[in-house]
Design an enzyme around this catalytic site. Structure first.
Site, PDB file in Angstrom:
ATOM      1  N   ASP A  17      24.554   5.203  24.923  1.00 18.60           N
ATOM      2  CA  ASP A  17      25.795   4.613  24.676  1.00 18.60           C
ATOM      3  C   ASP A  17      26.120   3.775  26.002  1.00 18.60           C
ATOM      4  OD1 ASP A  17      29.014   5.946  23.765  1.00 18.60           O
ATOM      5  OD2 ASP A  17      28.564   4.288  24.818  1.00 18.60           O
ATOM      6  N   ASP A  63      27.671  -0.835  21.055  1.00 14.75           N
ATOM      7  CA  ASP A  63      27.113  -0.295  22.222  1.00 14.75           C
ATOM      8  C   ASP A  63      26.723   0.905  22.152  1.00 14.75           C
ATOM      9  OD1 ASP A  63      29.525   0.859  21.680  1.00 14.75           O
ATOM     10  OD2 ASP A  63      30.401   0.815  23.712  1.00 14.75           O
ATOM     11  N   GLU A  64      26.191   1.429  20.905  1.00 17.34           N
ATOM     12  CA  GLU A  64      25.617   2.641  21.013  1.00 17.34           C
ATOM     13  C   GLU A  64      24.871   3.178  19.592  1.00 17.34           C
ATOM     14  OE1 GLU A  64      28.453   5.928  19.515  1.00 17.34           O
ATOM     15  OE2 GLU A  64      29.785   4.685  19.519  1.00 17.34           O
TER      16      GLU A  64
END
Length: 359
Positions: free
Chosen positions: A13, A111-112
DNA sequence: TCTGGGGTCCTAGGACCC
DNA sequence: TCTGGGGTCCTAGGACCC
């Protein structure tokens, strides 16, 4: 390195991703409170997408109305959302993850991602990921290590920022047991409140509750699902099969509420055109349509209808206009959403475990 | 203070059929 | 004459995630 290799789930993350991308191209913003949201205008109806850690210190967080955020952090730099920039940065990050040795990568968002690996030393692997991402993208990330997807995902929160944390069946109850159920991924404020009504407040209480209580309250699937969450159990395999979208939609909150029928129809048509562009790009037919209408804060209505599989714009527009007639003519429209559902390609969903939240 | 925009999945209830 | 139960489809609504 010692010990036998085992299967691990890593959850990667990026730290304050959107704000970090903005700081990268505006180095003078480093160390300052930065808020990204809407068009960057606090006078408009919009919310915060991401706040830098410096801005969070003022109590600013994602989902907060921009107007409020600007008041809490008056000296913060407000920036508009630049989706293409984040997509580009995200692609560099994901490419870096896929380049790691024997990694199976399942992307969850900008974002992960989950990374499935076999290793005797998952911490070392996690540190190597952080170093590689930093080297290739100048972005920092945190990594959760778990024996299930759920545990890896939750572990990341304990590692932030820039850290690594391992959460497995071994330390699950000591780490999570006394925390409120809302800390679980998939339990929000509504569900945690309904659980509390049954005396279930902590994660360990959820893990031990009689399944009948949960299935009576939430139905057969969700009841069992929540108890499994309480135990941190669930899928253990990272699935990198390409995602197949169920549908596409566009949503717009008007800066000034619409009252005129013609304005509403024009807005629907414009959004529908964009949605259909997305659908056509996938070369899949539309099988359902939906209209979401917000008349006022907290008052939202949805209208849906099945349609015979088609890609014909005119007939889709006609179906959509039939839904428009359901809009209450006496109420101003604050938000309009248009959604098209697409037929699933044959075999696209075979073998995929149905789960919530996209994993 | 009055809340984006993109998604996913589950549940309830009614209609309809056998 | 009245009443059943199972199954599927459809619509609306709810909840959650990033």
């Amino acid at each position: 390195m010692s010990g036998d290799a085992a299967s691990w789930v890593l959850h990667v993350d990026l730290d304050q991703f959107i704000a970090a991308v903005e700081v990268l191209r505006r180095p003078e913003l480093a160390g300052k409170p930065v808020i990204v949201g809407g068009r960057g205008d606090p006078a408009e109806r919009a919310v915060v997408s991401t706040a830098s850690y410096e801005a969070r210190a003022f109590g600013v967080g994602s989902g907060m109305p921009l107007r409020i955020a600007a008041r809490k952090a008056p000296d913060a730099v407000l920036l508009p959302v630049d989706a293409p920039a984040y997509t580009a940065a995200s692609e560099r990050v994901m490419a870096t993850l896929r380049a790691q040795p024997d990694a199976t990568v399942q992307v969850l968002g900008w974002d992960e991602a989950f990374v499935g690996i076999e290793t005797a030393d998952p911490e070392a692997y996690a540190r190597a990921i952080q170093a590689a991402v930093l080297e290739r993208t100048l972005l920092h990330c945190s990594v959760g290590i778990g024996d299930t997807l759920v545990r890896a995902k939750i572990a990341t929160g304990f590692g932030k920022p820039r850290g690594v944390f391992r959460l497995t069946a071994e330390n699950w109850s000591s780490v999570m047991g006394d925390l409120p159920t809302k800390e679980l991924w998939g339990v929000g404020s509504k569900v945690s409140r309904r659980l509390a009504a049954h005396g279930i407040v902590t994660v360990s209480q959820l893990a031990d509750v009689d399944t009948d209580v949960l299935t009576a309250e939430f139905g057969p699937k969700m009841g069992l699902w929540y108890r499994q969450l309480g135990r941190g159990d669930g899928a253990t395999t990272v699935d990198d099969t390409p995602w197949v979208a169920r549908g596409h939609s566009r949503e717009t909150t008007f800066q000034v509420d619409l009252v005129d029928r013609a304005d509403i129809e024009n807005a629907v048509r414009a959004m529908l055109d964009q949605v259909l562009d997305d659908v056509v790009a996938e070369q899949r037919p539309v099988v359902g349509l939906g209209l979401k209408v917000r008349y006022a804060p907290f008052v939202t209505k949805t209208f849906t209808r099945r349609v015979a599989a088609t890609n014909d714009r005119e007939s889709v527009v006609a179906e959509a206009m039939a839904l428009v007639t359901k809009i209450d003519p006496d109420r101003a429209v604050r938000l309009l959403g248009v959604r098209a559902e697409m037929a699933m390609p044959d075999d696209a969903r075979e073998g995929h475990t149905p789960t919530r939240g996209g994993w």
